[in-house]
Write an enzyme that holds these catalytic residues in place. Structure first.
Site, PDB file in Angstrom:
ATOM      1  CB  THR A  24     -14.784   1.403  16.114  1.00 40.79           C
ATOM      2  OG1 THR A  24     -13.534   1.029  15.532  1.00 40.79           O
ATOM      3  CG2 THR A  24     -15.746   1.757  14.999  1.00 40.79           C
ATOM      4  NE  ARG A  66     -10.025  -6.572  19.991  1.00 45.44           N
ATOM      5  CZ  ARG A  66     -10.579  -5.552  19.325  1.00 45.44           C
ATOM      6  NH1 ARG A  66     -11.833  -5.626  18.957  1.00 45.44           N
ATOM      7  NH2 ARG A  66      -9.880  -4.478  19.034  1.00 45.44           N
ATOM      8  CD  GLU A  69       1.279   4.942  18.372  1.00 42.84           C
ATOM      9  OE1 GLU A  69       0.451   4.029  18.161  1.00 42.84           O
ATOM     10  OE2 GLU A  69       2.493   4.806  18.219  1.00 42.84           O
ATOM     11  N   GLY A 107     -11.888  -2.686  21.046  1.00 43.08           N
ATOM     12  CA  GLY A 107     -10.709  -1.822  21.168  1.00 43.08           C
ATOM     13  C   GLY A 107     -11.041  -0.490  21.817  1.00 43.08           C
TER      14      GLY A 107
HETATM   15  P1  FBP Z   1     -12.651  -1.944  17.502  1.00 40.96           P
HETATM   16  O1  FBP Z   1     -13.236  -2.193  16.150  1.00 40.96           O
HETATM   17  O2  FBP Z   1     -13.006  -2.965  18.493  1.00 40.96           O
HETATM   18  O3  FBP Z   1     -12.964  -0.555  17.975  1.00 40.96           O
HETATM   19  O4  FBP Z   1     -11.066  -2.004  17.391  1.00 40.96           O
HETATM   20  C1  FBP Z   1     -10.401  -1.496  16.289  1.00 40.96           C
HETATM   21  C2  FBP Z   1      -8.905  -1.546  16.452  1.00 40.96           C
HETATM   22  O5  FBP Z   1      -8.438  -0.428  17.164  1.00 40.96           O
HETATM   23  C3  FBP Z   1      -8.255  -1.667  15.080  1.00 40.96           C
HETATM   24  O6  FBP Z   1      -7.946  -0.435  14.541  1.00 40.96           O
HETATM   25  C4  FBP Z   1      -7.084  -2.563  15.345  1.00 40.96           C
HETATM   26  O7  FBP Z   1      -6.801  -3.354  14.224  1.00 40.96           O
HETATM   27  C5  FBP Z   1      -7.559  -3.444  16.455  1.00 40.96           C
HETATM   28  O8  FBP Z   1      -8.494  -2.700  17.175  1.00 40.96           O
HETATM   29  C6  FBP Z   1      -6.452  -3.895  17.368  1.00 40.96           C
HETATM   30  O9  FBP Z   1      -6.996  -4.752  18.319  1.00 40.96           O
HETATM   31  P2  FBP Z   1      -6.317  -5.177  19.676  1.00 40.96           P
HETATM   32  O10 FBP Z   1      -6.573  -4.085  20.650  1.00 40.96           O
HETATM   33  O11 FBP Z   1      -7.046  -6.410  20.061  1.00 40.96           O
HETATM   34  O12 FBP Z   1      -4.862  -5.361  19.437  1.00 40.96           O
END
Ligand code: FBP
Length: 554
Positions: free
Chosen positions: A203, A145, A427, A81
């Site tokens: 993250t 991912r 956001e 993410g």
């Molecule tokens: P990371 O652990 O990869 O940094 O992502 C965390 C996150 O932002 C979470 O807070 C959220 O649940 C998830 O990614 C959402 O994932 P996606 O971008 O695949 O919708």
């Protein structure tokens, strides 16, 4: 491309490096620290990582650079993410690499780990890099991912590195991505591939940390962005005095984001998943806890309030996680098709009733129908319920409404309860990085290059002492295996980086727990306002309350 005035101004911002990295590359030497051990399961982790386990922690300090002089060809990927500051990690890496030798080369593999597998890349130059300095987002090369975890994939990566003469890869990612980075580092070391692997802790969820890695980047900006909005919502609530706002904030598993937002804004309620699990709270108990605040405030004539709900909450409610496990089982394999073929919701409901245990059916039955249906709509690639898609803010407000209805019928509540819902996630992930994240990320990238230059592999770029001014930050490296333990994943024991959940005996939670009763009854809202980039340091460079509390500086 038309730029906003802020973007133009941010291009001019010079991120601050830790004092020890400011003397020029030729003046940076290594100070060896103690050998490390994994956080648990030491023997098993050592056996799985014979080449990279137990290495020393290191810090950099002022002194003559003794690294071997050689051309550096480095590849970088963004993984998972988005998190504010990712661009600056790459900028810091690029600047250090070019400051060492302008013939050094930085490849950016596009779209996350898949870019490495598909050999889809760009070669960075000044013009390209300069358009991304101090900006949010991961659009510099994109992210993804795809998991890098099989030997076949590692062999492909080795081929790609060989083709371009790449001698090091920097993986910017969270716990899963850095777990894979550690395994890749071990693979390269075992096969004498001549490719180093360095990780950078990213993250917004804030759950990649330990005593060395004080926070993951992006957490600072994302929580400030959400807190600005929550503060604005609080002020609206306090002005209109007629709504209860249920605000879900991101954080796939741990509740660090929710807790930090609560510490910044002092809402009436903030749920913390880790506490819910520790106390084995049921859905009804949680609803009752929130309804108590609604009723107490209503008795004072305040039919308004704000409740923060962490995204990952439902998995921490024991009865809900059992329900999810049963639903996953109920729809395993071909059973999904059978379920989907049932013509009406009534037919589906009967199928569910037939398949769930009595206990789980009791939990399922109290959920609003929209949530019941969400549980059966979206599946992840492994066929599991995607809990992050469950609208838990709506779930809890509906349960609170039911609870208050019962109180009303019993003559125990005569206020009003009108709920509004918000989800704060995307956001915050690509906001312009705060000065803290801009500085921290640039330093992580710069420092990652120093680790590469000195030949380290299987290390996380580490910048610590973060609650102090950047001048006093400490740069160095931590072997990734230090964060690892063995966990059960998909029915197998796997070495993974241990996710850092909210510690209930940690200072941030303890501060919250000591104050929340007051916040629940009264109106103690704090309005943090927007992130400021230019102005006094106490406004522009402040870190999170979580970090300040952890360091005893709040
Ligand atoms: P990371 O652990 O990869 O940094 O992502 C965390 C996150 O932002 C979470 O807070 C959220 O649940 C998830 O990614 C959402 O994932 P996606 O971008 O695949 O919708």
């Amino acid at each position: 491309m038309k730029l906003s005035p802020l973007q133009t101004a941010r291009y001019q911002y010079n991120p601050k490096l830790p004092g020890m990295l400011r003397n020029g590359i030729s003046e940076i030497c290594v100070k060896n620290g103690a050998p490390t051990e994994s956080v648990a399961d030491q023997e098993k982790i050592q056996a799985l990582f014979p080449n990279t386990y137990g290495k020393n922690e290191i810090t950099f300090q002022k002194g003559t650079n003794t690294a071997e002089a050689k051309k550096q060809v480095v590849g970088v990927i963004l993984s998972g993410g988005q998190a504010p500051g990712g661009h600056n990690v790459i900028c810091g890496l690029y600047d250090a690499l070019k400051a060492t030798d302008k013939d050094n080369v930085l490849y950016g593999f596009k779209g996350g780990p898949s870019g490495l597998l598909e050999d889809d890349y760009i070669i960075f130059d000044d013009e390209y890099i300069n358009a991304f300095r101090n900006t949010g987002g991961f659009d510099i090369i994109g992210s993804g991912r795809t998991k890098l975890e099989t030997e076949e994939q590692f062999a492909v990566v080795a081929e790609v590195c060989k083709k371009h003469g790449i001698n090091a890869i920097v993986i910017i990612g969270g716990d899963d991505s850095n777990t894979n980075a550690a395994v890749l580092a071990e693979y390269f070391a075992a096969n004498n591939a001549g490719v180093q692997v360095i990780g950078c802790p990213k993250t917004i969820d804030g759950d990649l940390k330990n005593e060395d890695i004080e926070c993951s980047f992006g957490f600072d900006t994302a929580t400030k962005t959400y807190s600005e909005i929550i503060g604005n919502i609080e002020r609206d609530a306090n002005s209109a005095k007629k709504y209860w706002h249920f605000v879900k904030v991101m954080g796939r598993s741990a509740s660090h984001v929710a807790l930090e937002c609560a510490l910044q804004t002092r809402p009436n309620i903030c749920l913390v998943g880790e506490e819910v699990a520790a106390k084995k709270m049921s859905m009804a108990e949680i609803a009752d806890y929130i309804a108590d605040s609604v009723a107490t405030r209503a008795a004072k004539g305040w039919n308004f309030g704000v409740a923060i709900i962490p995204e990952g909450i439902v998995e921490f409610v024991p009865e809900f996680s059992v329900l999810i496990a049963e639903i996953n089982e109920l729809l395993a394999g071909e059973k999904t098709e059978v379920f989907n073929a049932l013509p009406t919701w009534a037919d589906k409901y009967a199928f569910i009733e037939n398949g769930l245990t009595k206990e789980s059916m009791a939990v399922f039955a109290i959920l609003p129908q929209s949530i019941q249906q969400q549980l059966f709509l979206e599946r992840d690639p492994h066929g599991n319920v995607q809990v992050s898609l469950i609208e838990s803010e709506k779930l809890f407000s509906a349960l609170v409404a039911e609870n208050l209805k019962a109180r009303k019928a019993a003559g125990k509540f005569n206020g009003k309860f009108s709920a509004l819902h918000h989800f704060l996630g995307y956001e915050g992930r690509c906001a312009f990085p705060s000065n803290f994240d801009a500085d921290y990320c640039y330093s992580l990238g710069y420092n990652a290059f120093m680790l590469i230059q000195y030949g380290y592999t299987g290390y996380l770029s580490k910048v610590s002492n973060l609650s102090k001014p950047a001048e006093e930050w400490v740069a160095g490296g931590m072997p990734m295996t230090k964060m690892m333990n063995i966990e059960r994943r998909h029915g197998k024991d796997k070495p993974v980086i241990r996710k850092a959940l909210v510690e209930l005996d940690g200072a941030p939670f303890k501060f919250f727990a000591a104050n929340r009763a007051e916040w629940a009854e009264n109106t103690c809202f704090v309005y943090p306002g927007a992130i400021q980039y230019f102005g006094p340091s106490e406004v522009c460079d402040a870190t999170t309350v979580t970090l300040a509390l952890e360091k005893g500086e709040y």
